[in-house]
Design a protein around this motif. Structure first.
Motif, mmCIF file in Angstrom:
data_model
loop_
_atom_site.group_PDB
_atom_site.id
_atom_site.type_symbol
_atom_site.label_atom_id
_atom_site.label_comp_id
_atom_site.label_asym_id
_atom_site.label_seq_id
_atom_site.Cartn_x
_atom_site.Cartn_y
_atom_site.Cartn_z
ATOM 1 N N ILE A 1 62.942 -60.122 -6.714
ATOM 2 C CA ILE A 1 61.642 -59.450 -6.797
ATOM 3 C C ILE A 1 61.335 -58.696 -5.507
ATOM 4 O O ILE A 1 61.006 -57.502 -5.526
ATOM 5 C CB ILE A 1 60.535 -60.481 -7.098
ATOM 6 C CG1 ILE A 1 60.777 -61.107 -8.478
ATOM 7 C CG2 ILE A 1 59.156 -59.841 -7.019
ATOM 8 C CD1 ILE A 1 59.882 -62.287 -8.785
ATOM 9 N N TYR B 1 51.601 -46.868 -2.801
ATOM 10 C CA TYR B 1 52.453 -47.786 -3.557
ATOM 11 C C TYR B 1 51.992 -49.225 -3.376
ATOM 12 O O TYR B 1 51.816 -49.690 -2.246
ATOM 13 C CB TYR B 1 53.898 -47.661 -3.085
ATOM 14 C CG TYR B 1 54.852 -48.643 -3.729
ATOM 15 C CD1 TYR B 1 54.995 -48.686 -5.108
ATOM 16 C CD2 TYR B 1 55.608 -49.523 -2.954
ATOM 17 C CE1 TYR B 1 55.870 -49.588 -5.704
ATOM 18 C CE2 TYR B 1 56.486 -50.425 -3.544
ATOM 19 C CZ TYR B 1 56.613 -50.447 -4.923
ATOM 20 O OH TYR B 1 57.472 -51.338 -5.509
ATOM 21 N N SER C 1 50.956 -45.805 -7.460
ATOM 22 C CA SER C 1 51.831 -46.579 -8.333
ATOM 23 C C SER C 1 51.514 -48.060 -8.247
ATOM 24 O O SER C 1 51.719 -48.699 -7.218
ATOM 25 C CB SER C 1 53.313 -46.360 -8.003
ATOM 26 O OG SER C 1 54.089 -47.161 -8.888
ATOM 27 N N ASN D 1 62.517 -51.804 -13.067
ATOM 28 C CA ASN D 1 61.073 -51.539 -13.131
ATOM 29 C C ASN D 1 60.453 -51.231 -11.781
ATOM 30 O O ASN D 1 59.556 -50.394 -11.667
ATOM 31 C CB ASN D 1 60.348 -52.741 -13.740
ATOM 32 C CG ASN D 1 60.351 -52.709 -15.252
ATOM 33 O OD1 ASN D 1 61.084 -51.941 -15.852
ATOM 34 N ND2 ASN D 1 59.542 -53.547 -15.858
ATOM 35 N N ASP D 2 60.879 -51.935 -10.736
ATOM 36 C CA ASP D 2 60.245 -51.772 -9.431
ATOM 37 C C ASP D 2 60.919 -50.715 -8.570
ATOM 38 O O ASP D 2 60.237 -50.030 -7.808
ATOM 39 C CB ASP D 2 60.221 -53.110 -8.680
ATOM 40 C CG ASP D 2 59.364 -54.152 -9.392
ATOM 41 O OD1 ASP D 2 58.415 -53.773 -10.076
ATOM 42 O OD2 ASP D 2 59.669 -55.350 -9.269
ATOM 43 N N SER E 1 61.939 -45.931 -15.822
ATOM 44 C CA SER E 1 63.207 -46.430 -15.290
ATOM 45 C C SER E 1 64.416 -45.785 -15.959
ATOM 46 O O SER E 1 65.526 -45.899 -15.457
ATOM 47 C CB SER E 1 63.293 -47.952 -15.469
ATOM 48 O OG SER E 1 63.489 -48.298 -16.826
ATOM 49 N N ASN F 1 60.021 -46.348 -9.988
ATOM 50 C CA ASN F 1 59.231 -45.725 -8.921
ATOM 51 C C ASN F 1 60.015 -44.629 -8.203
ATOM 52 O O ASN F 1 59.433 -43.616 -7.792
ATOM 53 C CB ASN F 1 58.759 -46.794 -7.939
ATOM 54 C CG ASN F 1 57.573 -47.580 -8.471
ATOM 55 O OD1 ASN F 1 56.500 -47.027 -8.684
ATOM 56 N ND2 ASN F 1 57.766 -48.874 -8.710
ATOM 57 N N SER G 1 53.064 -52.751 -3.427
ATOM 58 C CA SER G 1 54.276 -53.554 -3.304
ATOM 59 C C SER G 1 53.913 -55.027 -3.457
ATOM 60 O O SER G 1 53.114 -55.389 -4.328
ATOM 61 C CB SER G 1 54.944 -53.259 -1.954
ATOM 62 O OG SER G 1 56.141 -53.968 -1.789
ATOM 63 N N PHE H 1 63.907 -56.389 -12.551
ATOM 64 C CA PHE H 1 63.052 -55.990 -11.430
ATOM 65 C C PHE H 1 63.609 -54.743 -10.758
ATOM 66 O O PHE H 1 62.850 -53.872 -10.330
ATOM 67 C CB PHE H 1 62.917 -57.139 -10.428
ATOM 68 C CG PHE H 1 62.026 -58.240 -10.911
ATOM 69 C CD1 PHE H 1 60.649 -58.101 -10.863
ATOM 70 C CD2 PHE H 1 62.556 -59.401 -11.450
ATOM 71 C CE1 PHE H 1 59.807 -59.104 -11.326
ATOM 72 C CE2 PHE H 1 61.727 -60.414 -11.921
ATOM 73 C CZ PHE H 1 60.350 -60.264 -11.864
ATOM 74 N N GLY I 1 55.280 -51.931 -11.999
ATOM 75 C CA GLY I 1 56.272 -52.939 -11.636
ATOM 76 C C GLY I 1 56.364 -54.001 -12.710
ATOM 77 O O GLY I 1 55.493 -54.120 -13.577
ATOM 78 N N LYS I 2 57.410 -54.761 -12.657
ATOM 79 C CA LYS I 2 57.639 -55.814 -13.638
ATOM 80 C C LYS I 2 56.736 -57.004 -13.365
ATOM 81 O O LYS I 2 56.561 -57.420 -12.220
ATOM 82 C CB LYS I 2 59.105 -56.259 -13.581
ATOM 83 C CG LYS I 2 59.503 -57.315 -14.616
ATOM 84 C CD LYS I 2 60.985 -57.600 -14.499
ATOM 85 C CE LYS I 2 61.417 -58.718 -15.431
ATOM 86 N NZ LYS I 2 61.339 -58.316 -16.846
ATOM 87 N N HIS J 1 61.288 -54.350 -4.488
ATOM 88 C CA HIS J 1 60.150 -53.696 -3.827
ATOM 89 C C HIS J 1 60.558 -53.119 -2.473
ATOM 90 O O HIS J 1 60.154 -52.007 -2.116
ATOM 91 C CB HIS J 1 59.008 -54.699 -3.635
ATOM 92 C CG HIS J 1 58.188 -54.932 -4.861
ATOM 93 N ND1 HIS J 1 57.341 -53.979 -5.378
ATOM 94 C CD2 HIS J 1 58.072 -56.016 -5.672
ATOM 95 C CE1 HIS J 1 56.726 -54.462 -6.457
ATOM 96 N NE2 HIS J 1 57.156 -55.700 -6.655
#
Length: 288
Positions: A128, A114, A73, A92-93, A55, A97, A116, A89, A76-77, A132
């Protein structure tokens, strides 16, 4: 060129299962982890390990997809109330990515899978799901061949209820009638690997059995103990504003927890491992 696979989030509950499956199939692997502890976990499957916070910008992971054909991938958080790596989020998300995707496009990666989350279409207003959805949109716009897998939730993501059961309370928001078919991370890893080289653009994935939230709480109660506590939705709504005074991360997680536990979250059935079997094999000493 060898069909080298980069697994981002390689040391997580899902990432490790993906690494194990690909290792068994003799794929050359590269793992992206966040910490030395994560690197130690994936060392059994590859010695090509990058330890970085994706990130933080492209320079942190510049060249991570060089000589890579495909990216998976699972980065993610965590949505757990008992886990906080510090980043948001969005960081990280989405940003993490996106930085991996940028590198993949520069290095001619053929395919991107990915993982999600279910709810990005139905409930995009939550922090959240919003993060995504933003990356899903970026992936679609990139033009790279891809599959987006949206699990309804996997069993290890229900550890919070098991942890709270150890502390003698199992909270259920509302009447517990909302249904889900959460999936074991091993079964989800199988779905991910099956879609490595080709697959539908979007898959909404669940496990083999559908249960109400109350039924799942009763299984936890039987295995661990504790008492089921039903929290009225209105009370839960008010309670979720209070953490914002102290911790926005906890507030975001609580709001999404309330949503998923009061709405049906059902995906296409996959796998064979049941929630009851998962609980039977759960080592309570591993829970805080």
């Amino acid at each position: 060129m060898e069909e080298r696979v980069l697994v981002a989030g390689a040391s997580g509950a899902l990432g490790l299962e993906v690494m194990k499956l690909l290792h068994e199939q003799n794929f050359p692997l590269r793992g992206l982890v966040f910490s030395k502890d994560g690197a130690d976990k994936v060392a059994e499957y590859t010695d090509d390990i990058w330890e970085a916070d994706a990130s933080k910008g492209n320079l942190e992971i510049k060249g991570i997809t060089k000589d890579v054909s495909m990216v998976i991938s699972a980065l993610g958080k965590s949505v757990s109330l008992f886990t906080n790596r510090g980043n948001s989020f969005l960081e990280n998300d989405f940003y993490a990515n996106s930085n991996i995707l940028d590198d993949a496009l520069k290095n001619g990666v053929k395919r991107f899978v990915y993982v999600s989350i279910k709810g990005v279409e139905e409930a995009p207003e939550y922090e959240i799901t919003k993060a995504h959805k933003m990356f899903e949109d970026a992936l679609k716009a990139s033009g790279i061949d891809h599959t987006i897998i949206r699990p309804v939730g996997f069993f290890s993501g229900l550890h919070d209820l098991a942890i709270m059961a150890k502390r003698k309370a199992i909270p259920i928001v509302g009447d517990g009638s909302a249904r889900t078919n959460s999936i074991h991370q091993k079964d989800l890893a199988n779905v991910v690997v099956q879609n490595l080289k080709e697959g539908s653009e979007i898959l909404e994935v669940g496990g083999p059995l559908i249960h109400t939230r109350l039924e799942m709480a009763e299984m936890i109660e039987k295995k661990i103990g504790g008492k089921i506590v039903k929290v009225p939705e209105k009370v839960a709504e008010w309670g979720m504003f209070l953490p914002e005074l102290v911790n926005e991360d906890v507030s975001a997680k609580l709001k999404y927890f309330k949503y998923i536990t009061t709405h049906d979250m059902i995906g296409e059935k996959h796998g064979s491992l049941t929630f009851e079997e998962y609980l039977e094999n759960l080592d309570l000493k591993d829970l805080p």
